[in-house]
Write an enzyme that holds these catalytic residues in place. Structure first.
Site, PDB file in Angstrom:
ATOM      1  N   ASP A  14     -63.507  79.450  33.021  1.00 26.60           N
ATOM      2  CA  ASP A  14     -63.187  80.821  32.633  1.00 26.60           C
ATOM      3  C   ASP A  14     -64.336  81.729  33.060  1.00 26.60           C
ATOM      4  OD1 ASP A  14     -65.200  80.532  30.734  1.00 26.60           O
ATOM      5  OD2 ASP A  14     -63.836  80.421  29.025  1.00 26.60           O
TER       6      ASP A  14
ATOM      7  N   ARG B 148     -58.315  85.947  20.618  1.00 23.53           N
ATOM      8  CA  ARG B 148     -59.633  86.439  21.034  1.00 23.53           C
ATOM      9  C   ARG B 148     -59.452  87.698  21.881  1.00 23.53           C
ATOM     10  NH1 ARG B 148     -64.344  82.949  24.092  1.00 23.53           N
ATOM     11  NH2 ARG B 148     -62.685  82.528  25.597  1.00 23.53           N
TER      12      ARG B 148
END
Length: 533
Positions: free
Chosen positions: A448, A165
């Protein structure tokens, strides 16, 4: 420093950096920048214009100009690529050396190797990520902790499929410039991985696969597709070798799912439902629209509330209609030494993944290796020996724009505990991010950047929309400032001597600026990146 015309590297060279920052990689970065960066900036400007239109009273809807794509039942995305047929459980996590080894030893079907929300874009992280992935593909990766604990790949085991990602379109890379301009973090991450690992993945029978974050329109997906075509040509692999799963984690993208699949159809491997970023985007998109889009405490918003249910069911229906995988959201729970907390966490994962599997999702995410088997068990019970549920078309699903926009039907309250949780977790995460660690274990969850984004956004929304807490207190600047002061004091007390070595003053200042500022900043990570070396 660079041997490629027009390219300058201003970040320091660490051990083995030259294996990633090769002339071929830098040439690709230069080409991508020169051909695509202007369009990238145009797309970012289009985001700003859309938010202004919504603030002026507009709304979101399925696009009339792309109705023919949605109504054409004949097109499909490319068949699932090798290593992406069975994705029932995917590990997520950053690409530091220890986490890379743990993820690849986890038993998951795939690993989302995260250069975005679970990664802090310190220069060394940007380069060491693809370097660690290259070593993992070569099976030469190992790591010894400062305490002397050794980590290495399990011998002869089949590794999870790696899916990288990259950063979102909005984030720059200030340590690599082309013709004097900062480059795109997205294109830098893409190019460095593709050049260092693309052919290696093809040689082992798979390919370079990606997760694409935070897109807000199908035109942003078109931009990625053009980058893939350029990249494949540059490294000499067949067109269509690259595959990408798109995260539907912004409110506007939920209205363009089919169009996003269509733009990437020769490179597409599905869509993913990203919970926290989606909620963050709901707030951001309609932040000035008052009670109709004001959310209660974030921990009270489940995936079964009406507007979230509509979003996930439409995602499964859309994907399977077009032959694409539908991937569920992340479970952030991490194991605890407390048996009661562990029982709660494992039960919540089982409940969440069972719901997703029964809804037709082909797989889902966990954030810790210790949670892989629990999620696997839930999907195994529904899938059995089938690798996926692409044949579960969900033709019973009929979601309207009004269903996606029905935020006001969300039950729950805005509480002082919720305000304090947002402040405490938000500041703790920002401090970790500024130190270079984008995955932070806080209160039994692996957090996150999405958590920090929704935390500061909720505080801003409650303050600027005149919200009153459940106990009757109005959310004012003075209340938020007092809560920040008290929560930072509690963190300092809990950290003890370790507090003085952190970046707590910077984290507090940045969170305060983001939560209390008159103007809403689209991404916390942009000003945070400016505070990094």
């Amino acid at each position: 420093m660079s041997t490629v015309d027009g390219v300058e590297i201003t970040g320091p060279m660490g051990p083995r950096f030259e294996e990633v920052l090769t002339p071929q990689a830098l040439e690709l970065i230069a080409r991508l920048h020169r051909e695509l960066n202007g369009r990238r900036l145009e797309r970012l400007q289009a985001r700003t214009e859309r938010v202004q239109a919504l603030a002026d009273g507009g709304t979101l809807d399925f696009l009339p100009e792309t109705a023919s794509i949605r109504e054409d039942d004949s097109w499909r995305v490319a068949p699932p690529a090798p290593g992406l047929v069975d994705r029932r459980v995917e590990m997520t996590g950053p690409t530091d050396r220890k986490m890379t080894i743990n993820a690849l030893n986890s038993g998951a079907k795939c690993w989302l190797a995260d250069q975005e929300d679970a990664n802090s874009p310190l220069w060394e992280n940007v380069v060491n990520g693809p370097l660690n992935l290259m070593d993992s593909i070569d099976r030469t990766i190992d790591f010894t902790s400062p305490q002397g604990k050794s980590y290495e790949l399990k011998p002869d085991d089949e590794l999870p499929t790696i899916i990288v990602r990259p950063r979102g379109w909005h984030l720059p890379e200030k340590h690599i410039t082309v013709d004097g301009e900062q480059t795109s973090g997205s294109l830098v991450d893409f190019a460095l991985y593709l050049v260092s690992c693309g052919k290696k993945q093809v040689d082992r029978g798979q390919g370079p696969y990606f997760y694409l974050p935070k897109m807000e329109s199908h035109l942003e997906a078109r931009l990625w597709n053009d980058a893939f075509v350029i990249g494949q040509e540059h490294v000499g692999i067949p067109r269509g070798t690259i595959r990408a799963t798109c995260l539907i984690e912004t409110y506007p993208a939920a209205f363009e799912m089919e169009e996003i699949l269509y733009e990437l159809r020769e490179h597409s491997s599905g869509l993913n439902a990203g919970r926290w970023d989606y909620l963050f985007s709901v707030i951001k998109t309609f932040r000035t629209r008052g009670a109709d889009f004001t959310l209660p405490d974030r921990n009270s918003i489940t995936m079964t509330v009406p507007f979230m249910r509509a979003y996930t069911e439409l995602l499964v229906r859309t994907c399977h209609k077009r032959g694409a995988h539908a991937m569920g959201g992340m479970s952030a729970f991490i194991p605890s030494k407390d048996p009661a907390k562990n029982e709660f966490a494992f039960n919540k994962i089982t409940e969440d993944k069972t719901r997703e599997a029964n809804d037709g999702f082909d797989g889902s995410w966990v954030a810790h290796p210790g949670m892989v088997q629990t999620a696997m068990d839930a999907f195994d019970k529904v899938l059995g020996d089938r690798p996926n549920q692409l044949d579960k078309l969900r033709e019973d699903v009929h979601v309207t724009a009004a269903d996606l926009l029905n935020v006001k039907a969300t039950p729950g309250e805005v509480t002082e505990a919720g305000l304090r949780a947002n402040v405490s977790v938000g500041i703790q995460y920002v401090e970790s991010w500024l130190r270079g660690s984008g995955a932070a274990g806080i209160n039994g969850l692996m957090e996150d950047a999405a958590t920090a984004e929704i935390s500061r956004s909720q505080v801003w929304q409650w303050l600027h929309n005149g919200v009153t807490l459940s106990d009757g207190q109005p959310v004012t600047t003075e209340l938020v400032q007092r809560v920040i002061e008290e929560e930072v004091a509690a963190i300092a007390s809990a950290k003890g001597d370790a507090y003085s070595s952190g970046r707590w003053d910077d984290a507090r200042a940045l969170f305060t600026e983001m939560a209390l500022g008159d103007e809403y900043n689209d991404f916390l990570t942009v000003p945070a990146y400016e505070r990094m070396p």
